[in-house]
Write a protein that holds these residues in place. Structure first.
Motif, mmCIF file in Angstrom:
data_model
loop_
_atom_site.group_PDB
_atom_site.id
_atom_site.type_symbol
_atom_site.label_atom_id
_atom_site.label_comp_id
_atom_site.label_asym_id
_atom_site.label_seq_id
_atom_site.Cartn_x
_atom_site.Cartn_y
_atom_site.Cartn_z
ATOM 1 N N GLN A 1 -81.622 -43.610 -64.047
ATOM 2 C CA GLN A 1 -80.363 -43.401 -63.349
ATOM 3 C C GLN A 1 -79.834 -41.908 -63.822
ATOM 4 O O GLN A 1 -79.266 -41.334 -62.633
ATOM 5 C CB GLN A 1 -79.230 -44.131 -64.079
ATOM 6 N N ASP B 1 -70.857 -46.955 -66.178
ATOM 7 C CA ASP B 1 -70.803 -46.815 -64.514
ATOM 8 C C ASP B 1 -71.169 -48.546 -65.480
ATOM 9 O O ASP B 1 -70.662 -49.622 -64.154
ATOM 10 C CB ASP B 1 -72.696 -46.470 -64.569
ATOM 11 N N TYR B 2 -71.808 -49.175 -65.775
ATOM 12 C CA TYR B 2 -72.602 -50.575 -65.924
ATOM 13 C C TYR B 2 -70.906 -51.087 -65.959
ATOM 14 O O TYR B 2 -71.219 -52.089 -65.240
ATOM 15 C CB TYR B 2 -73.193 -50.670 -67.138
ATOM 16 N N TYR B 3 -70.111 -50.934 -67.064
ATOM 17 C CA TYR B 3 -69.542 -51.364 -67.491
ATOM 18 C C TYR B 3 -67.565 -51.235 -66.117
ATOM 19 O O TYR B 3 -66.846 -52.623 -66.166
ATOM 20 C CB TYR B 3 -67.849 -50.777 -69.026
ATOM 21 N N MET B 4 -67.992 -50.599 -65.643
ATOM 22 C CA MET B 4 -67.671 -50.076 -64.621
ATOM 23 C C MET B 4 -67.597 -51.131 -63.271
ATOM 24 O O MET B 4 -66.398 -51.746 -62.562
ATOM 25 C CB MET B 4 -67.049 -48.611 -63.722
ATOM 26 N N ASN B 5 -68.659 -51.043 -62.847
ATOM 27 C CA ASN B 5 -69.292 -51.939 -62.387
ATOM 28 C C ASN B 5 -68.536 -53.654 -62.296
ATOM 29 O O ASN B 5 -68.591 -54.483 -61.526
ATOM 30 C CB ASN B 5 -71.126 -52.048 -61.848
ATOM 31 N N ILE B 6 -69.624 -54.159 -63.680
ATOM 32 C CA ILE B 6 -69.205 -55.883 -64.161
ATOM 33 C C ILE B 6 -67.817 -56.131 -64.561
ATOM 34 O O ILE B 6 -67.763 -57.283 -64.357
ATOM 35 C CB ILE B 6 -69.927 -56.231 -65.069
ATOM 36 N N TYR C 1 -63.182 -54.718 -71.098
ATOM 37 C CA TYR C 1 -63.990 -53.878 -70.042
ATOM 38 C C TYR C 1 -63.244 -52.336 -69.574
ATOM 39 O O TYR C 1 -64.367 -51.498 -69.992
ATOM 40 C CB TYR C 1 -64.790 -54.472 -68.977
ATOM 41 N N GLN D 1 -75.012 -44.542 -68.111
ATOM 42 C CA GLN D 1 -75.300 -45.468 -67.625
ATOM 43 C C GLN D 1 -74.085 -46.703 -68.381
ATOM 44 O O GLN D 1 -74.076 -47.100 -67.003
ATOM 45 C CB GLN D 1 -76.635 -45.990 -67.025
ATOM 46 N N THR E 1 -65.567 -58.446 -62.959
ATOM 47 C CA THR E 1 -66.334 -59.504 -62.084
ATOM 48 C C THR E 1 -65.841 -60.669 -63.454
ATOM 49 O O THR E 1 -66.464 -62.230 -62.925
ATOM 50 C CB THR E 1 -68.351 -59.502 -62.537
ATOM 51 N N THR F 1 -74.548 -56.837 -71.860
ATOM 52 C CA THR F 1 -72.992 -56.235 -72.212
ATOM 53 C C THR F 1 -73.633 -55.810 -73.839
ATOM 54 O O THR F 1 -74.193 -54.656 -74.483
ATOM 55 C CB THR F 1 -71.726 -56.203 -72.201
#
Lengths: 246, 387
Positions: free
Chosen positions: B49, B206-211, B224, B203, B214, B97
């Motif tokens: 990434q 970015d992962y925490y910002m995306n999920i 988060y 990454q 949700t 996570t």
């Protein structure tokens, strides 16, 4: 894809040395913590300040708006009915796809269950067709009262979220037919109760024609539920028997 | 197995091909595979990434390199796809996570021990204790909101204990920058280590910002948001240790060499034969990429790649439980804070970070809230009552 014993590493018994080290913590290292904020501080704030998922869509035409306004003035609440009709429509539409996925799984795993338990594909196809008919029936009912069958109502949204985990189980190629049937059972049980409620709601609204059409759908859903429950139970019990024979 | 960087040719770029079937491989087993298989999968997704991110930026600034960048980037995009798709759908976002934090703890601890530069090693240990605390907070969330045990993912390799409290990790930006290494003086492994940890943390951010959005639970959403903010600080910290005077091509060369090093480390330690074959294949792909970039380096910079790259790869990253090292660091360094580019005792922390933190935490701290009096027990804290 039957149940088998294997190297599942998730429990502590698989790591007898590591778990001893993990549990033995010297006194100079804290094992717990506290702070000024409690969990309820956050929960209370958001629970008290939340806004709903959204609204029931307004009828799209002036004519249907008049119909709705008349009903509201006469003490009926068509928005409740529209919300629930929209929920059922979305659920039945998804139900068609879920049955298609289960059929595909059965076609590709003919030996998944024991020889005593074979899911009849023609029966699954029949259930799939009936789910589609129910979808069409609901779209027709929504149009009849001037509502938009393409809109997503708030209860359709919530019930879609609720079903999302169940659908994930069925669509995963790694899950067995038995695991998929368990998810189907939850889907059909919720579906069954929802049709019963919808029928009562139509009666409350004096929509007798709709109520009788819903009664017919409920009878078909009863058959779905009975079969799914029976197939699921047979699948688990036959696996237990086969495991015992091994 | 010894890998030499300067004369290995690897798989020629034109032979690096995929099908959709290959790009969506059978996932690893959450239940049966070793936790370190997932650790490697998550880290390598992050490595790819970050190279992708770099490659796009590099193309924006270097018209002569645009085609070569696009050519290699397409293959690397597909490498990332194949790797990330190894994660099965039965991993909930919170379980993944826990996997991400296991990467942050175990890989950072391994790198901190192999890092020859004491200042950089200190920076890694500093970040390590913060990610260690995130593991504790997320485990509490998993237990108290979903009723699940984080150790099902960790497999007893990694502790679930408080670290430097997340609520005090919030710092003013001026206290998150570090002194960069000197590209002329530093050991090549230090440059690779920096890229590995920078990529992993990026990454994670970015992962925490995306999920994060949700989740429906308000405590989860808040946690988060809070931990993503720390990951942003970590990206700032680790990005700042990289010498900004490196040229674009020097950096590209180092990124490719680091991919070679990381795939080599994965290949040497992987227990799942099917996944080991993927690491081996991609090691050869990366040697092919390195070969191309070395040629570009010679062409455009008229320099020898040997000025930048080590002749041989260092020992592979140790993919094993780093419990003893982590606990030692915890005992000795939990009270460290950052002031400017230095690490100081908490009594010497500057006013800017204190003010910044006070503002952010003024309506309550999600990480404090979720873990109030939490102590991990095998089988969740509810199991303690029936034991």
């Amino acid at each position: 894809m039957d149940q088998h014993l294997g190297m599942n590493r998730t429990g502590i018994d698989m790591s007898p040395i590591l778990i001893k080290k993990m549990m033995h913590v010297d006194e100079d290292i804290p094992t717990t913590t506290n702070g000024a904020t409690t969990k309820s501080t956050i929960e209370d704030f958001f629970l008290e300040n939340a806004e709903p998922l959204g609204s029931v869509p307004l009828p799209g035409t002036a004519k249907s708006m008049i119909k709705t306004v008349i009903k509201m003035a006469s003490g009926k609440h068509p928005e409740v009915f529209i919300n629930k009709l929209g929920e059922r429509l979305a659920y039945e539409r998804t139900g068609v796809r879920v049955y298609e996925q289960l059929i595909a799984k059965c076609l590709h795993s003919p030996n998944d269950l024991s020889p005593d338990v074979q899911l009849p594909i023609d029966k699954l196809e029949e259930f799939r067709r009936q789910e589609e008919e129910h979808f069409e029936l609901l779209a027709d009912c929504l149009k009849q009262i001037g509502a938009d069958p393409t809109a997503q109502t708030p209860d359709a949204d919530a019930s879609g979220v609720a079903a999302s985990g169940l659908m994930k189980v069925i669509s995963d190629p790694r899950t067995s037919i038995s695991q998929s049937l368990q998810a189907m059972l939850a889907i059909e049980m919720a579906d069954n109760a929802a049709w019963e409620l919808l029928m009562k709601l139509a009666e409350d609204m004096h929509m007798t024609d709709m109520a009788s059409r819903f009664q017919h759908a409920l009878e078909q859903e009863d058959v779905h539920l009975r079969h799914i429950r029976q197939w699921y139970e047979e699948s688990v019990r036959s696996q237990a028997k086969m495991a015992a024979m091994k | 197995m010894t890998i030499t960087l300067l004369d290995a040719r690897g798989t020629p770029l034109e032979q690096q091909k995929f099908t959709w079937r290959e790009l969506t491989p059978k996932p690893l087993s959450k239940l049966d595979d070793d936790a370190f298989t997932r650790v490697r999968v998550i880290l390598m997704n992050g490595i790819e990434q970050q190279v992708n991110r770099f490659s796009h930026m590099c193309g924006q600034f270097n018209p002569a390199l645009r085609y070569a960048l696009a050519d290699i980037r397409r293959v690397e995009h597909h490498q990332q796809t194949m790797i990330n798709w190894l994660l099965g759908a039965d991993h909930s976002p919170l379980e993944t996570t826990i996997g991400y934090e296991q990467v942050a703890i175990e890989v950072t601890a391994a790198i901190a021990q192999q890092e020859p530069d004491e200042y950089l090693a200190q920076a890694y240990r500093f970040g390590l204790l913060e990610d260690f605390d995130h593991m504790y907070r997320y485990s509490a969330l998993m237990d108290r909101v979903e009723g699940k045990d984080a150790n099902n993912i960790l497999q007893c390799y990694t502790d679930i204990l408080p670290g430097r409290p997340t609520s005090v990790e919030h710092r003013a930006p001026e206290d998150d920058l570090r002194e960069p290494y000197d590209k002329h003086a530093t050991d090549p492994i230090s440059k690779l280590n920096a890229l590995t940890i920078f990529s992993g943390e990026y990454q994670t951010r970015d992962y925490y910002m995306n999920i994060g959005p949700t989740f429906s639970d308000p405590v989860a959403r808040a946690l988060y948001a809070e931990i993503a903010s720390i990951e942003e600080q970590h990206v700032t910290q680790y990005g700042s240790i990289i010498d900004p005077n490196e040229t674009w091509l020097e950096k590209w060369l180092l990124y490719e060499a680091n991919e070679v090093y990381n795939y080599y480390s994965c290949m040497e330690t992987e227990s799942n034969p099917r996944i080991k074959a993927i690491w081996e294949r991609f090691l050869d792909y990366e040697l092919g990429h390195l070969n191309k970039v070395m040629a570009l380096f010679k062409k455009y910079e008229r320099r020898d790649p040997a000025e930048i790259l080590p002749e041989r790869l260092p020992d592979p990253i140790a993919y094993q439980s780093q419990r003893e090292f982590v606990r030692k660091t915890l005992s000795e360094e939990i009270d460290l804070r950052a002031r400017g580019t230095e690490f100081v005792h908490k009594t010497e922390e500057g006013e800017a970070s204190k003010r910044y933190r006070e503002q952010l935490n003024s309506t309550g701290s999600p990480s404090d809230a979720v873990a109030m009096n939490y102590r991990w027990q095998p089988g969740t804290e509810l199991a303690k009552k029936i034991a």
